[in-house]
Write an enzyme that holds these catalytic residues in place. Structure first.
Site, PDB file in Angstrom:
ATOM      1  N   SER A 121       0.828  -1.213   0.000  1.00 55.93           N
ATOM      2  CA  SER A 121       0.000   0.000   0.000  1.00 55.93           C
ATOM      3  C   SER A 121       0.861   1.261   0.000  1.00 55.93           C
ATOM      4  CB  SER A 121      -0.911   0.010   1.230  1.00 55.93           C
ATOM      5  OG  SER A 121      -1.699  -1.148   1.262  1.00 55.93           O
TER       6      SER A 121
HETATM    7  N1  SAM Z   1      -0.289  -5.206   4.031  1.00 57.96           N
HETATM    8  C1  SAM Z   1       0.430  -5.488   2.821  1.00 57.96           C
HETATM    9  C2  SAM Z   1       1.802  -4.896   2.804  1.00 57.96           C
HETATM   10  O1  SAM Z   1       2.174  -4.201   3.747  1.00 57.96           O
HETATM   11  O2  SAM Z   1       2.526  -5.159   1.824  1.00 57.96           O
HETATM   12  C3  SAM Z   1      -0.342  -5.115   1.580  1.00 57.96           C
HETATM   13  C4  SAM Z   1      -1.457  -6.008   1.367  1.00 57.96           C
HETATM   14  S1  SAM Z   1      -2.077  -6.148  -0.266  1.00 57.96           S
HETATM   15  C5  SAM Z   1      -2.809  -4.583  -0.523  1.00 57.96           C
HETATM   16  C6  SAM Z   1      -3.421  -7.256   0.100  1.00 57.96           C
HETATM   17  C7  SAM Z   1      -2.996  -8.655   0.444  1.00 57.96           C
HETATM   18  O3  SAM Z   1      -4.123  -9.365   0.930  1.00 57.96           O
HETATM   19  C8  SAM Z   1      -2.492  -9.453  -0.763  1.00 57.96           C
HETATM   20  O4  SAM Z   1      -1.194  -9.922  -0.525  1.00 57.96           O
HETATM   21  C9  SAM Z   1      -3.493 -10.589  -0.885  1.00 57.96           C
HETATM   22  O5  SAM Z   1      -2.929 -11.789  -1.357  1.00 57.96           O
HETATM   23  C10 SAM Z   1      -3.983 -10.700   0.531  1.00 57.96           C
HETATM   24  N2  SAM Z   1      -5.282 -11.377   0.703  1.00 57.96           N
HETATM   25  C11 SAM Z   1      -6.396 -11.289  -0.054  1.00 57.96           C
HETATM   26  N3  SAM Z   1      -7.360 -12.080   0.452  1.00 57.96           N
HETATM   27  C12 SAM Z   1      -6.851 -12.667   1.572  1.00 57.96           C
HETATM   28  C13 SAM Z   1      -7.353 -13.579   2.555  1.00 57.96           C
HETATM   29  N4  SAM Z   1      -8.607 -14.071   2.505  1.00 57.96           N
HETATM   30  N5  SAM Z   1      -6.538 -13.945   3.555  1.00 57.96           N
HETATM   31  C14 SAM Z   1      -5.270 -13.484   3.645  1.00 57.96           C
HETATM   32  N6  SAM Z   1      -4.730 -12.628   2.752  1.00 57.96           N
HETATM   33  C15 SAM Z   1      -5.521 -12.209   1.742  1.00 57.96           C
END
Ligand code: SAM
Length: 215
Positions: free
Chosen positions: A61
């Protein structure tokens, strides 16, 4: 490249100038080496004012959003925090500077493995990671005083509300539209949930049993 200087500039121009005032959050953004969480080929974008791809169609993000979500959680240093969506591990590292213990779940195993070795290498011993469907939460470790969801859902998965401690705060991008959601802060007061919109945002989707279905 003088990353320390780039971080200072990022904090002044993107974080403080936009109204983030929590000194602990500002210090955490000053301290955590964001460039370590960015793929080598995009490292020059590490301190820019936008999200950056991290592989597997996912993103780290924008710095301001990381700061805003962290500030909204009003962390004092004593909390147990659950993050859904580890991604690069950057937000987890920022949270580790602000809270007592961080539990973070990532559904894509390759991202989880990479974040785990990076966080260990950087010395973050209070961050605990696992790969799996974060819409189910982490029941063995509940309750959590704070929960942060870093992917967008139409509504907060019920398991996460259950696993939020009494008086706890949860922040998440909420909305059905893929291209725009509302960053929403939810406070749990007994059986009541008090929702406060924070701002508009755009996140990748939360995919799982209580999120978007996997294609
Ligand atoms: N917090 C992260 C960082 O600091 O880099 C950025 C997160 S990114 C915007 C969103 C993440 O959520 C992705 O890596 C995606 O694979 C994960 N995601 C989506 N659905 C998910 C789920 N049900 N459980 C765990 N992770 C999930």
């Amino acid at each position: 490249m003088d990353y320390q200087k780039l971080r200072e500039r990022m904090v002044e121009e993107q974080i403080r100038s936009r109204g983030i005032t929590d000194a602990r959050v500002i210090d955490a953004l000053r301290k955590v080496k964001r460039h370590a969480f960015i793929p080598e080929a995009l490292i020059n974008s590490a301190y820019e004012d936008h999200p950056v791809p991290i592989g597997e169609g996912q993103t780290i993000s924008q710095p301001y959003i990381v700061a805003l979500m962290s500030e909204s959680l009003r962390l004092t240093g004593n909390e147990k925090v659950l993050e859904v969506g580890t991604g690069s591990g950057y937000q987890a590292a920022v949270l580790a500077e602000l809270a007592k213990e961080v539990y973070s779940i990532e559904r894509i195993a390759s991202l989880q493995t990479r974040a785990e070795s990076l966080l260990a290498e950087l010395g973050y011993r209070t961050v605990h990671l696992k790969s799996g469907d974060g819409t189910l939460g982490w029941p063995q470790e509940a309750p959590f005083e704070r929960i942060i969801i870093t992917a967008a859902a139409a509504k907060v998965p019920p398991a996460l509300i259950e696993q939020l401690a009494e008086g706890g705060l949860l922040i998440a991008p909420i909305g059905e539209d893929r291209l725009s959601q509302i960053l929403t802060l939810i406070e749990k007061k007994g059986a009541t949930l008090i929702s406060t919109p924070v701002c508009g945002c755009v996140f990748v989707p939360l995919i799982g049993k209580h999120g978007l279905k996997d294609q």
